[in-house]
Design an enzyme around this catalytic site. Structure first.
Site, PDB file in Angstrom:
ATOM      1  CG  PHE A 112     -27.634  88.401  32.448  1.00 49.51           C
ATOM      2  CD1 PHE A 112     -28.267  89.245  31.174  1.00 49.51           C
ATOM      3  CD2 PHE A 112     -28.781  88.530  33.887  1.00 49.51           C
ATOM      4  CE1 PHE A 112     -29.243  90.200  31.823  1.00 49.51           C
ATOM      5  CE2 PHE A 112     -29.293  89.161  34.083  1.00 49.51           C
ATOM      6  CZ  PHE A 112     -30.553  90.196  32.972  1.00 49.51           C
ATOM      7  CE  LYS A 113     -21.905  87.658  25.080  1.00 48.15           C
ATOM      8  NZ  LYS A 113     -21.289  87.899  24.231  1.00 48.15           N
ATOM      9  CD  GLU A 139     -24.675  87.361  18.910  1.00 52.31           C
ATOM     10  OE1 GLU A 139     -25.048  88.313  19.830  1.00 52.31           O
ATOM     11  OE2 GLU A 139     -23.729  86.335  19.014  1.00 52.31           O
ATOM     12  CG  HIS A 151     -23.619  82.739  21.815  1.00 50.42           C
ATOM     13  ND1 HIS A 151     -22.419  82.904  22.081  1.00 50.42           N
ATOM     14  CD2 HIS A 151     -24.671  83.817  21.976  1.00 50.42           C
ATOM     15  CE1 HIS A 151     -21.986  84.669  21.841  1.00 50.42           C
ATOM     16  NE2 HIS A 151     -23.480  85.330  22.157  1.00 50.42           N
ATOM     17  CB  ALA A 170     -24.169  90.405  26.005  1.00 46.62           C
TER      18      ALA A 170
END
Ligand code: G3P
EC number: 5.3.1.1
Length: 222
Positions: free
Chosen positions: A10-11, A141, A93, A202
């Site tokens: 959801f950042k 990522e 992250h 996301a």
């Protein structure tokens, strides 16, 4: 491990904050129920409790600090995340990078607390290093593709295959996810075909006109 996993981070998008975090998590729950796809959500810390009370799918924290209980004002304590309903956490992250020793600390703490650990990495080398720490998942990522709408599974497939190969050698128990720019069923299918066991994503879902339709499309080809 047979069904691919989709983790929605959801950042700090307003579209996935507060009451809207709850709505989005409920949509994820519905899609998991309708399709049988394994879904997890990672809301902001302040939303962990309300989201975890409302859904049965797994709920992850976005970050946990490498601290024991005590005097660490402003830190995120693993036990607090757990008691707020988190089943595990993202670690390292690209938008919240950590030092190697701290990553190891949190992975170990998650193991002790029987919580799930997802260590994010930026390339094949760091994926191999992260796998050596024995988390449940590594999620590779490429930072330049995050939020770009250009899917890693198409733009840099060698990052996924390279990560899968590296992890097999270092620690075959660890599952490999990939993320960055993933939004459609084709993107997810390409990721799974390259050997990923799921995706971390996301913006493609959170900012879609209809997150529900976007999620249904995402999981339609696996
Ligand atoms: O954690 C997921 C992420 O960094 C990828 O973001 O917006 O490219 O799906 P996005």
């Amino acid at each position: 491990k047979d069904t691919p996993i989709v983790i929605l981070n959801f950042k700090t998008y307003l579209e996935s904050t507060g009451e809207r975090a709850l709505e989005l998590a409920s949509i994820c729950q519905d899609v998991a129920d309708e399709t049988g796809v394994n879904m997890a959500v990672a809301p902001q810390h302040m939303d962990l409790h309300r989201v975890s009370e409302a859904v049965e799918i797994q709920v992850l924290a976005q970050h946990i600090d490498p601290v024991d209980a005590g005097g660490h004002t402003g830190s995120v304590l693993a036990e607090c995340a757990r008691d707020s309903g988190a089943d595990g956490t993202l670690i390292n992250h690209s938008e919240k990078r950590m030092q190697l020793a701290d990553i190891e600390w949190v992975v170990s703490r998650m193991r002790e607390l029987e919580m799930m650990s997802v260590v994010c990495t930026n390339n094949v080398m760091t994926t191999a290093a992260a796998a050596a720490l024995g988390p449940d998942f590594v999620a590779v990522e490429p930072p330049e593709l995050i939020g770009s709408g250009i899917p890693v599974s198409k733009a840099e497939p060698e990052v996924i295959t390279g990560s899968v190969d590296a992890v097999k050698k270092v620690n075959p128990e660890v599952s490999v996810l990939c993320g960055a720019g993933i939004s459609t069923g084709d993107d997810m299918k390409a990721a799974v075909d390259l050997g990923a066991e799921g995706v971390l994503l996301a913006s493609g879902i959170i900012l879609a006109d209809s997150p529900r339709d976007a999620l249904l499309d995402l999981v339609s080809k696996v």
